[in-house]
Design a protein around this motif. Structure first.
Motif, PDB file in Angstrom:
ATOM      1  N   VAL A  70       0.828  -1.202   0.000  1.00 46.70           N
ATOM      2  CA  VAL A  70       0.000   0.000   0.000  1.00 46.70           C
ATOM      3  C   VAL A  70       0.868   1.261   0.000  1.00 46.70           C
ATOM      4  CG1 VAL A  70      -1.917  -1.130   1.187  1.00 46.70           C
ATOM      5  CG2 VAL A  70      -0.132   0.019   2.528  1.00 46.70           C
ATOM      6  N   PRO A  71       0.296   2.392  -0.390  1.00 55.74           N
ATOM      7  CA  PRO A  71       1.032   3.655  -0.271  1.00 55.74           C
ATOM      8  C   PRO A  71       1.164   4.066   1.194  1.00 55.74           C
ATOM      9  CG  PRO A  71      -0.850   3.854  -1.778  1.00 55.74           C
ATOM     10  CD  PRO A  71      -1.004   2.575  -1.028  1.00 55.74           C
ATOM     11  N   SER A  72       2.299   4.651   1.526  1.00 58.95           N
ATOM     12  CA  SER A  72       2.404   5.379   2.779  1.00 58.95           C
ATOM     13  C   SER A  72       2.229   6.856   2.440  1.00 58.95           C
ATOM     14  CB  SER A  72       3.723   5.101   3.489  1.00 58.95           C
ATOM     15  OG  SER A  72       4.826   5.533   2.714  1.00 58.95           O
ATOM     16  N   ILE A  73       2.507   7.743   3.373  1.00 62.76           N
ATOM     17  CA  ILE A  73       2.127   9.140   3.235  1.00 62.76           C
ATOM     18  C   ILE A  73       3.359  10.015   3.034  1.00 62.76           C
ATOM     19  CG2 ILE A  73       0.982  11.060   4.422  1.00 62.76           C
ATOM     20  CD1 ILE A  73      -0.706   8.942   5.860  1.00 62.76           C
ATOM     21  N   ASP A  79      -6.372   0.632   1.973  1.00 63.77           N
ATOM     22  CA  ASP A  79      -5.769   1.183   0.765  1.00 63.77           C
ATOM     23  C   ASP A  79      -4.568   2.082   1.043  1.00 63.77           C
ATOM     24  OD1 ASP A  79      -7.133   3.297   1.883  1.00 63.77           O
ATOM     25  OD2 ASP A  79      -8.406   3.686   0.140  1.00 63.77           O
ATOM     26  N   HIS A  80      -4.252   2.335   2.326  1.00 62.65           N
ATOM     27  CA  HIS A  80      -3.063   3.085   2.741  1.00 62.65           C
ATOM     28  C   HIS A  80      -2.571   2.485   4.056  1.00 62.65           C
ATOM     29  CE1 HIS A  80      -4.332   6.190  -0.125  1.00 62.65           C
ATOM     30  NE2 HIS A  80      -3.115   6.698  -0.001  1.00 62.65           N
ATOM     31  N   ASN A  81      -1.322   2.754   4.384  1.00 59.70           N
ATOM     32  CA  ASN A  81      -0.787   2.231   5.651  1.00 59.70           C
ATOM     33  C   ASN A  81      -1.549   2.768   6.856  1.00 59.70           C
ATOM     34  OD1 ASN A  81       0.244   4.893   5.442  1.00 59.70           O
ATOM     35  ND2 ASN A  81       2.205   4.366   6.373  1.00 59.70           N
ATOM     36  N   TYR A  82      -2.034   4.004   6.802  1.00 60.48           N
ATOM     37  CA  TYR A  82      -2.679   4.597   7.974  1.00 60.48           C
ATOM     38  C   TYR A  82      -4.049   3.981   8.268  1.00 60.48           C
ATOM     39  CZ  TYR A  82      -5.978   7.551   5.325  1.00 60.48           C
ATOM     40  OH  TYR A  82      -6.996   8.006   4.525  1.00 60.48           O
ATOM     41  N   LYS A  83      -4.547   3.140   7.356  1.00 65.86           N
ATOM     42  CA  LYS A  83      -5.830   2.476   7.586  1.00 65.86           C
ATOM     43  C   LYS A  83      -5.693   1.196   8.409  1.00 65.86           C
ATOM     44  CE  LYS A  83      -8.762   4.884   4.854  1.00 65.86           C
ATOM     45  NZ  LYS A  83      -9.319   4.224   3.662  1.00 65.86           N
ATOM     46  N   VAL A  84      -4.465   0.804   8.746  1.00 62.42           N
ATOM     47  CA  VAL A  84      -4.255  -0.521   9.336  1.00 62.42           C
ATOM     48  C   VAL A  84      -5.053  -0.733  10.619  1.00 62.42           C
ATOM     49  CG1 VAL A  84      -2.182   0.045  10.705  1.00 62.42           C
ATOM     50  CG2 VAL A  84      -2.477  -2.271   9.810  1.00 62.42           C
ATOM     51  N   ALA A  85      -5.239   0.334  11.425  1.00 57.17           N
ATOM     52  CA  ALA A  85      -6.021   0.201  12.668  1.00 57.17           C
ATOM     53  C   ALA A  85      -7.172   1.199  12.708  1.00 57.17           C
ATOM     54  CB  ALA A  85      -5.096   0.424  13.875  1.00 57.17           C
ATOM     55  N   ALA A  86      -7.530   1.751  11.565  1.00 55.72           N
ATOM     56  CA  ALA A  86      -8.521   2.832  11.524  1.00 55.72           C
ATOM     57  C   ALA A  86      -9.911   2.393  11.934  1.00 55.72           C
ATOM     58  CB  ALA A  86      -8.570   3.427  10.119  1.00 55.72           C
ATOM     59  N   TRP A  87     -10.170   1.102  11.891  1.00 54.41           N
ATOM     60  CA  TRP A  87     -11.495   0.581  12.194  1.00 54.41           C
ATOM     61  C   TRP A  87     -11.678   0.246  13.676  1.00 54.41           C
ATOM     62  CZ3 TRP A  87     -10.786  -4.559  13.828  1.00 54.41           C
ATOM     63  CH2 TRP A  87      -9.500  -5.074  13.572  1.00 54.41           C
ATOM     64  N   LEU A  88     -10.620   0.374  14.465  1.00 54.62           N
ATOM     65  CA  LEU A  88     -10.695  -0.003  15.885  1.00 54.62           C
ATOM     66  C   LEU A  88     -11.377   1.066  16.725  1.00 54.62           C
ATOM     67  CD1 LEU A  88      -7.140  -1.500  16.415  1.00 54.62           C
ATOM     68  CD2 LEU A  88      -9.277  -2.761  16.359  1.00 54.62           C
ATOM     69  N   TYR A  89     -12.172   0.619  17.700  1.00 59.27           N
ATOM     70  CA  TYR A  89     -12.760   1.472  18.747  1.00 59.27           C
ATOM     71  C   TYR A  89     -13.600   2.595  18.150  1.00 59.27           C
ATOM     72  CZ  TYR A  89      -8.688  -0.901  20.649  1.00 59.27           C
ATOM     73  OH  TYR A  89      -7.722  -1.837  20.942  1.00 59.27           O
ATOM     74  N   ARG A  90     -14.350   2.278  17.120  1.00 58.20           N
ATOM     75  CA  ARG A  90     -15.233   3.259  16.499  1.00 58.20           C
ATOM     76  C   ARG A  90     -16.649   3.098  17.033  1.00 58.20           C
ATOM     77  NH1 ARG A  90     -12.198   7.312  14.335  1.00 58.20           N
ATOM     78  NH2 ARG A  90     -10.655   6.541  12.863  1.00 58.20           N
TER      79      ARG A  90
END
Length: 400
Positions: free
Chosen positions: A65-68, A389-400
């Motif tokens: 995936v792309p990083s930033i 789709d990006h590295n920053y999404k790896v834990a984006a779904w946690l604790y929502r």
């Protein structure tokens, strides 16, 4: 104003507890381990013997995936920790130009992160968290609202419980410092079964020092892989999420843009390498991108033309173009953003406007270091692979 709003938002976020949002998670949330392997480009993965990651690739979600951009640690680490791009989280480099002091300053103040982190979200959900990093700058800006935090350079680390178990922390410029932080994280996780979220950040010193095919980098990553296996063995119930901030490449040319522009009668106020941090031995403060601040807006076209004439410069973006292309916070980037080709970096030089770099010099910061692996393993409630789709999404779904 943004800092005030961030602090207010975080306070309300924690006070509310988000009872409705977290009702399904707080029953018995899955323990989660995030590992940010600093400098872990795809070429390092493919050149190393990493059987545990190979297993996770086959049995879990795996993507390149792309990083930033800029491809530096603070920008990407904070993105992973906040699940946001830099225009939302506020970090645009390892350093920034402070408009109040009119000085270049290291990013070490946690208030510079202007949205809640995953540690804030965990706390609001009633989940205990820990942050282990080889770099003090990560602890400085990301450890707010963690229950446990540790770095080898942190005050008291030499006399800590971890030092009693594993000896004094090794030098920050070593492979062994990552082994020490991994041992400490493993020990802490075993001792504290109530820890629900663990974030581990290793060092990229070996990747700055050795190419992917070098036996030393292979040895380092094989050892990191062994620790990943130990973490899974100690917590077989845990989700393991792994990604990186950037890759590394050999660079052969550095430009000091302040000197180069002055020598060509188009002086600038300051040039800042987003890569610059306190770990000088890693990269000498040189990186594959730079923010240029002008003396006057009237100088823009002349300065841009000067910089584009320099060997190895691939692009010069205006502030507006950089913000749109890389989702950067406008208050924290220069009037121009300079991008190098695969072998060119920018930084301050002692006596000359440019320098040929040695064959063993390796660095990052450019678009050529913005591709990294991502692994999601044993995560019971992870989204579909298309989400990542990006590295920053790896834990984006946690604790929502």
């Amino acid at each position: 104003m943004k800092l005030v709003l961030k602090n207010l938002f975080t306070a309300l976020f924690l006070a509310a507890g988000l009872a409705n949002v977290f009702a399904q998670n707080t029953q018995k949330p899955q323990r989660t381990i995030v590992i940010m392997i600093d400098g872990f480009g795809e070429d390092y993965y493919r050149n190393s013997d990493m059987p545990n990651l190979n297993k996770m690739e086959k049995e879990g979600i795996f993507k390149i995936v792309p990083s930033i951009m800029p491809a530096v640690t603070n920008v990407n680490n904070v993105a992973i920790a906040t699940s946001e791009m830099p225009d939302k989280h506020g970090i645009t480099g390892n350093v920034w130009y402070n408009p109040v002091t009119k000085q270049e300053e290291f990013i070490e103040d946690p208030d510079l992160i202007i949205v809640p982190t995953i540690f804030d979200r965990a706390k609001a959900a009633g989940i205990k968290s820990a942050l282990f990093s080889v770099k003090k700058k990560t602890i400085d800006i990301m450890s707010i609202n963690t229950d446990i935090s540790l770095c080898p350079e942190c005050d008291g680390a030499d006399e800590s419980e971890w030092a009693q178990q594993f000896g004094a922390p090794p030098a920050v410029y070593s492979k062994e410092v990552s082994y020490w932080i991994m041992e400490s994280a493993l020990y802490t996780m075993k001792k504290n079964p109530d820890l629900g979220f663990i974030y581990i950040h290793t060092t990229d010193y070996p990747m700055h020092t050795w190419a992917p095919e070098d036996k030393n980098s292979k040895e380092f990553l094989h050892k990191i892989d062994e620790y990943i296996g130990k973490l899974h063995e100690a917590a077989p119930d845990a989700a393991i999420l792994i990604t990186a901030d950037h890759g590394l490449n050999h660079k052969d040319l550095c430009w000091d843009l302040e000197k180069a522009c002055a020598n060509r009668k188009t002086p600038i106020r300051i040039s800042i390498s987003p890569e610059k941090d306190r770990y000088f031995k890693h990269h000498r403060g040189m990186g594959g991108s730079a923010y240029v601040y002008l003396k006057s807006s009237k100088d823009l076209e002349k300065v841009k033309k000067t910089i584009l004439s320099l060997q190895g410069v691939e692009a010069v973006l205006t502030k507006e173009e950089a913000i749109a292309k890389y989702h950067l916070l406008s208050d924290r980037v220069g009037d121009l953003m300079v991008l190098g080709n695969k072998t060119t970096v920018f930084g301050l030089l002692q006596d000359s406007e440019s320098e040929k770099l040695p064959e063993n010099y390796r660095s990052h910061g450019s678009t050529y270091e913005c591709i990294v692996p991502l692994f999601v393993y044993n995560a019971k409630k992870a989204p579909d692979a298309s989400f990542f789709d990006h590295n920053y999404k790896v834990a984006a779904w946690l604790y929502r």
